[in-house]
Scaffold this motif. Structure first.
Motif, short mmCIF file in Angstrom:
data_model
loop_
_atom_site.label_atom_id
_atom_site.label_comp_id
_atom_site.label_asym_id
_atom_site.label_seq_id
_atom_site.Cartn_x
_atom_site.Cartn_y
_atom_site.Cartn_z
N MET A 34 0.85 -1.19 0.00
CA MET A 34 0.00 0.00 0.00
C MET A 34 0.88 1.24 0.00
SD MET A 34 -3.08 -1.31 0.16
CE MET A 34 -4.17 -0.02 0.76
N ALA A 35 0.46 2.26 -0.74
CA ALA A 35 1.25 3.48 -0.82
C ALA A 35 0.33 4.70 -0.86
CB ALA A 35 2.14 3.46 -2.05
N TRP A 36 0.92 5.83 -0.56
CA TRP A 36 0.23 7.12 -0.69
C TRP A 36 1.03 8.00 -1.64
CZ3 TRP A 36 -4.51 8.21 1.30
CH2 TRP A 36 -5.00 7.38 2.30
N PHE A 37 0.31 8.65 -2.51
CA PHE A 37 0.86 9.65 -3.40
C PHE A 37 0.04 10.93 -3.19
CE2 PHE A 37 3.67 7.40 -6.42
CZ PHE A 37 3.45 6.09 -6.00
N ARG A 38 0.56 12.04 -3.71
CA ARG A 38 -0.20 13.29 -3.63
C ARG A 38 0.06 14.12 -4.88
NH1 ARG A 38 3.00 16.43 1.30
NH2 ARG A 38 4.91 16.91 0.13
N GLN A 39 -0.92 14.95 -5.19
CA GLN A 39 -0.80 15.84 -6.34
C GLN A 39 -1.29 17.22 -5.96
OE1 GLN A 39 -2.77 14.51 -9.93
NE2 GLN A 39 -1.42 15.76 -11.20
N ALA A 40 -0.36 18.17 -5.99
CA ALA A 40 -0.68 19.56 -5.70
C ALA A 40 -1.12 20.24 -6.99
CB ALA A 40 0.55 20.25 -5.11
N PRO A 41 -1.86 21.35 -6.88
CA PRO A 41 -2.32 22.06 -8.08
C PRO A 41 -1.15 22.44 -8.98
CG PRO A 41 -3.43 22.89 -6.15
CD PRO A 41 -2.38 21.97 -5.65
N GLY A 42 -1.26 22.10 -10.25
CA GLY A 42 -0.25 22.45 -11.22
C GLY A 42 1.01 21.62 -11.17
N ALA A 49 4.61 7.86 0.61
CA ALA A 49 5.02 6.80 1.54
C ALA A 49 4.52 5.46 1.04
CB ALA A 49 4.47 7.07 2.94
N VAL A 50 5.21 4.39 1.47
CA VAL A 50 4.83 3.03 1.10
C VAL A 50 5.02 2.12 2.31
CG1 VAL A 50 7.13 2.48 0.23
CG2 VAL A 50 5.15 1.16 -0.59
N ILE A 51 4.17 1.09 2.38
CA ILE A 51 4.29 0.08 3.42
C ILE A 51 4.20 -1.29 2.78
CG2 ILE A 51 1.82 0.14 3.98
CD1 ILE A 51 2.70 -0.33 6.95
N GLY A 52 5.08 -2.19 3.17
CA GLY A 52 5.13 -3.51 2.58
C GLY A 52 3.93 -4.37 2.95
N GLY A 53 3.83 -5.51 2.26
CA GLY A 53 2.68 -6.38 2.42
C GLY A 53 2.48 -6.92 3.82
N ARG A 54 3.56 -7.09 4.55
CA ARG A 54 3.44 -7.59 5.93
C ARG A 54 3.59 -6.47 6.95
NH1 ARG A 54 3.67 -13.31 5.67
NH2 ARG A 54 3.18 -13.76 3.48
N TYR A 57 8.06 -3.13 6.36
CA TYR A 57 8.88 -2.20 5.60
C TYR A 57 8.10 -0.93 5.33
CZ TYR A 57 11.33 -0.06 1.67
OH TYR A 57 11.98 0.82 0.85
N THR A 58 8.71 0.19 5.61
CA THR A 58 8.12 1.48 5.28
C THR A 58 9.20 2.38 4.69
OG1 THR A 58 8.49 2.38 7.50
CG2 THR A 58 6.35 1.37 7.08
N TYR A 59 8.75 3.30 3.84
CA TYR A 59 9.69 4.25 3.23
C TYR A 59 8.94 5.53 2.95
CZ TYR A 59 13.36 6.13 0.26
OH TYR A 59 14.35 6.91 -0.26
N TYR A 60 9.63 6.67 3.12
CA TYR A 60 8.98 7.96 3.00
C TYR A 60 9.75 8.88 2.07
CZ TYR A 60 6.62 6.40 7.25
OH TYR A 60 5.89 5.68 8.17
N ALA A 61 9.02 9.78 1.45
CA ALA A 61 9.66 10.87 0.71
C ALA A 61 10.37 11.77 1.72
CB ALA A 61 8.61 11.65 -0.06
N TYR A 95 -3.74 10.37 -2.76
CA TYR A 95 -4.24 9.15 -3.38
C TYR A 95 -3.63 7.93 -2.71
CZ TYR A 95 -5.65 12.22 -7.23
OH TYR A 95 -6.21 13.21 -7.99
N CYS A 96 -4.45 6.92 -2.52
CA CYS A 96 -4.00 5.63 -2.05
C CYS A 96 -3.78 4.73 -3.27
CB CYS A 96 -5.07 5.04 -1.13
SG CYS A 96 -4.70 3.41 -0.49
N ALA A 97 -2.77 3.89 -3.21
CA ALA A 97 -2.47 2.99 -4.31
C ALA A 97 -2.07 1.62 -3.77
CB ALA A 97 -1.35 3.55 -5.18
N ALA A 98 -2.29 0.59 -4.59
CA ALA A 98 -1.97 -0.77 -4.16
C ALA A 98 -1.26 -1.53 -5.28
CB ALA A 98 -3.23 -1.51 -3.76
#
Length: 122
Positions: A34-42, A49-54, A57-61, A95-98
């Motif tokens: 599972m991950a999170w992305f974002r989009q600012a205007p323009g 950020a992302v988190i592993g299946g179990r 593991y996590t990682y951040y911008a 946005y959430c992504a998988a």
């Protein structure tokens, strides 16, 4: 593909906190990255950020490291993004992504939610 629904966005002031949720319609969240992305205007959509299946593991911008925390609750089939000490620069649609695999680019993910707006005023 996984159906994802985000919630928890809103309008806050700088320094405040918000927690975003991402509910996944899957039989099991195990092995789903599972991950999170974002989009600012323009601007282009960017990795947050992302988190592993179990969940081990996590990682951040760099821009959110130390302020945001990604987590997951397998029983609730939900991922979270706890955002503390928010800044106006964090204003964006989140946005959430998988995916089956860890990735840091949009192209790594084949399932997306519709997004939730976060607005931070100074």
């Amino acid at each position: 593909q996984v159906q994802l629904v985000e919630s928890g966005g809103g309008a806050v002031q700088a320094g405040d906190s918000l927690r975003l949720s991402c509910a996944a319609s899957v039989r099991t969240l195990q092995d789903v990255v599972m991950a999170w992305f974002r989009q600012a205007p323009g601007k282009e959509r960017e990795f947050v950020a992302v988190i592993g299946g179990r969940g081990g593991y996590t990682y951040y911008a760099d821009s959110v490291e130390g302020r945001f925390t990604i987590s997951r609750d397998a029983a609730k089939k939900t991922a979270y993004l706890q955002m503390n000490n928010l800044e106006p620069e964090d204003t964006a649609v989140y946005y959430c992504a998988a995916s089956q695999y860890i990735g840091y680019k949009e192209s790594s993910y084949n399932s997306w939610g519709r997004g939730t707006q976060v607005t931070v005023s100074s």
